[in-house]
Design an enzyme around this catalytic site. Sequence first.
Site, mmCIF file in Angstrom:
data_model
loop_
_atom_site.group_PDB
_atom_site.id
_atom_site.type_symbol
_atom_site.label_atom_id
_atom_site.label_comp_id
_atom_site.label_asym_id
_atom_site.label_seq_id
_atom_site.Cartn_x
_atom_site.Cartn_y
_atom_site.Cartn_z
ATOM 1 N N ARG A 104 0.884 -1.173 0.000
ATOM 2 C CA ARG A 104 0.000 0.000 0.000
ATOM 3 C C ARG A 104 0.916 1.216 0.000
ATOM 4 O O ARG A 104 1.589 1.497 0.999
ATOM 5 C CB ARG A 104 -0.909 -0.023 1.232
ATOM 6 C CG ARG A 104 -1.927 1.115 1.302
ATOM 7 C CD ARG A 104 -2.800 0.913 2.536
ATOM 8 N NE ARG A 104 -3.643 2.055 2.796
ATOM 9 C CZ ARG A 104 -4.923 2.164 2.427
ATOM 10 N NH1 ARG A 104 -5.486 1.189 1.755
ATOM 11 N NH2 ARG A 104 -5.631 3.234 2.745
ATOM 12 N N HIS A 131 -7.066 1.205 -6.973
ATOM 13 C CA HIS A 131 -7.422 0.495 -5.735
ATOM 14 C C HIS A 131 -8.215 -0.759 -6.127
ATOM 15 O O HIS A 131 -9.407 -0.882 -5.827
ATOM 16 C CB HIS A 131 -8.260 1.411 -4.841
ATOM 17 C CG HIS A 131 -8.302 0.985 -3.407
ATOM 18 N ND1 HIS A 131 -7.725 -0.186 -2.946
ATOM 19 C CD2 HIS A 131 -8.881 1.566 -2.308
ATOM 20 C CE1 HIS A 131 -7.932 -0.292 -1.643
ATOM 21 N NE2 HIS A 131 -8.622 0.754 -1.238
ATOM 22 N N GLN A 134 -10.391 -2.945 -3.540
ATOM 23 C CA GLN A 134 -11.641 -2.332 -3.092
ATOM 24 C C GLN A 134 -12.750 -2.536 -4.114
ATOM 25 O O GLN A 134 -13.884 -2.889 -3.753
ATOM 26 C CB GLN A 134 -11.436 -0.839 -2.841
ATOM 27 C CG GLN A 134 -12.685 -0.129 -2.322
ATOM 28 C CD GLN A 134 -13.127 -0.651 -0.970
ATOM 29 O OE1 GLN A 134 -12.361 -0.615 -0.014
ATOM 30 N NE2 GLN A 134 -14.360 -1.150 -0.875
ATOM 31 N N ASP A 220 -16.335 8.643 -2.557
ATOM 32 C CA ASP A 220 -15.145 8.505 -1.720
ATOM 33 C C ASP A 220 -14.926 9.841 -1.021
ATOM 34 O O ASP A 220 -15.580 10.838 -1.339
ATOM 35 C CB ASP A 220 -13.942 8.141 -2.607
ATOM 36 C CG ASP A 220 -12.724 7.672 -1.813
ATOM 37 O OD1 ASP A 220 -12.832 7.541 -0.571
ATOM 38 O OD2 ASP A 220 -11.668 7.438 -2.424
ATOM 39 N N ARG A 288 -14.068 -7.052 1.742
ATOM 40 C CA ARG A 288 -12.655 -6.899 1.401
ATOM 41 C C ARG A 288 -11.902 -8.166 1.807
ATOM 42 O O ARG A 288 -11.050 -8.673 1.063
ATOM 43 C CB ARG A 288 -12.054 -5.684 2.118
ATOM 44 C CG ARG A 288 -12.310 -4.334 1.481
ATOM 45 C CD ARG A 288 -11.511 -4.090 0.225
ATOM 46 N NE ARG A 288 -10.071 -4.165 0.444
ATOM 47 C CZ ARG A 288 -9.320 -3.150 0.892
ATOM 48 N NH1 ARG A 288 -9.865 -1.986 1.192
ATOM 49 N NH2 ARG A 288 -8.017 -3.294 1.045
#
Length: 305
Positions: A104, A131, A134, A220, A288
């Site tokens: 990450r 990402h 996700q 987001d 996730r």
Amino acid sequence: MSIKHYLQFSDFTADEYAYLFARAALIKRKFKAYEKHHPLADRTLAMIFEKASTRTRVSFEAGMYQLGGSVVHLTTGDSQLGRAEPIEDSAKVISRMVDLVMIRTFGQDKIERFAAHSRVPVINGLTNEFHPCQILADIFTFIEHRGSIQGKTVAWVGDGNNMANTWLQAAEILDFKVHVSTPSGYEIDQSVAGLRSADSYQVFKDPMDACRGADLVTTDVWTSMGYEAENEARRKAFADWCVDEDMMKVARPDALFMHCLPAHRGEEVQAEVIDGPQSVVWDEAENRMHVQKALMEYLLLGRIA
């Protein structure tokens, strides 16, 4: 089996995603029934964090333990990664000691350089550009609640960021449409997503128009990690891009709401929406772990009959 990395959503085909979603459903059923599932016994995952995390760390760490494996947690503050050791050297060393690496970090180039010198699969836990884990969880969550996403419409309201880029890739691969609405100056960049064409998405100036008829509305935070210096300017620019009840009303009656979290109620989403009946953010967060378990299993063992 040749090494396969997962650095962006476009790394896999529609057929591979069909397998992963089916496998994630099986793994989740076993988890809920307290059935042991240890295909990765004696395997080790290295997690490298240059960006802080809650969901990414917990979902990967708990998931790897549930698969029977073990985890090594590294940050730039407690390793040579933060002391100017070349990424290529770190990749060569770490990948000789573990079976799988999740990173990450900030720029996508870092994870690509690491993967190019790794002897084991590398997973993108988040970069500035993408990402994929996700969106993998988001689509799995949609399938759980509404069935196939093929032919459906996803409304993206907010920043043209890594999440938006990944949604665009997913739409092109899995044959659905993305309606994008961002403030001026924060638009998506098709070249970053690497799309073959613009057929899978449509841009709207008004977020209300983007939500009209959508099967899923998602957003987001206005200020992603690493852009904190722009926070005040972004608050002003994004003021009309708060997902509210009016936006959800123009979407389909059975539309879902998603947010990758953490969320700021009253900024990018109204409390009445994220805490309302159309929100599936908690399922989304849990998933996730399940999709990443399927992903790690696939990268290390291939398809399991």
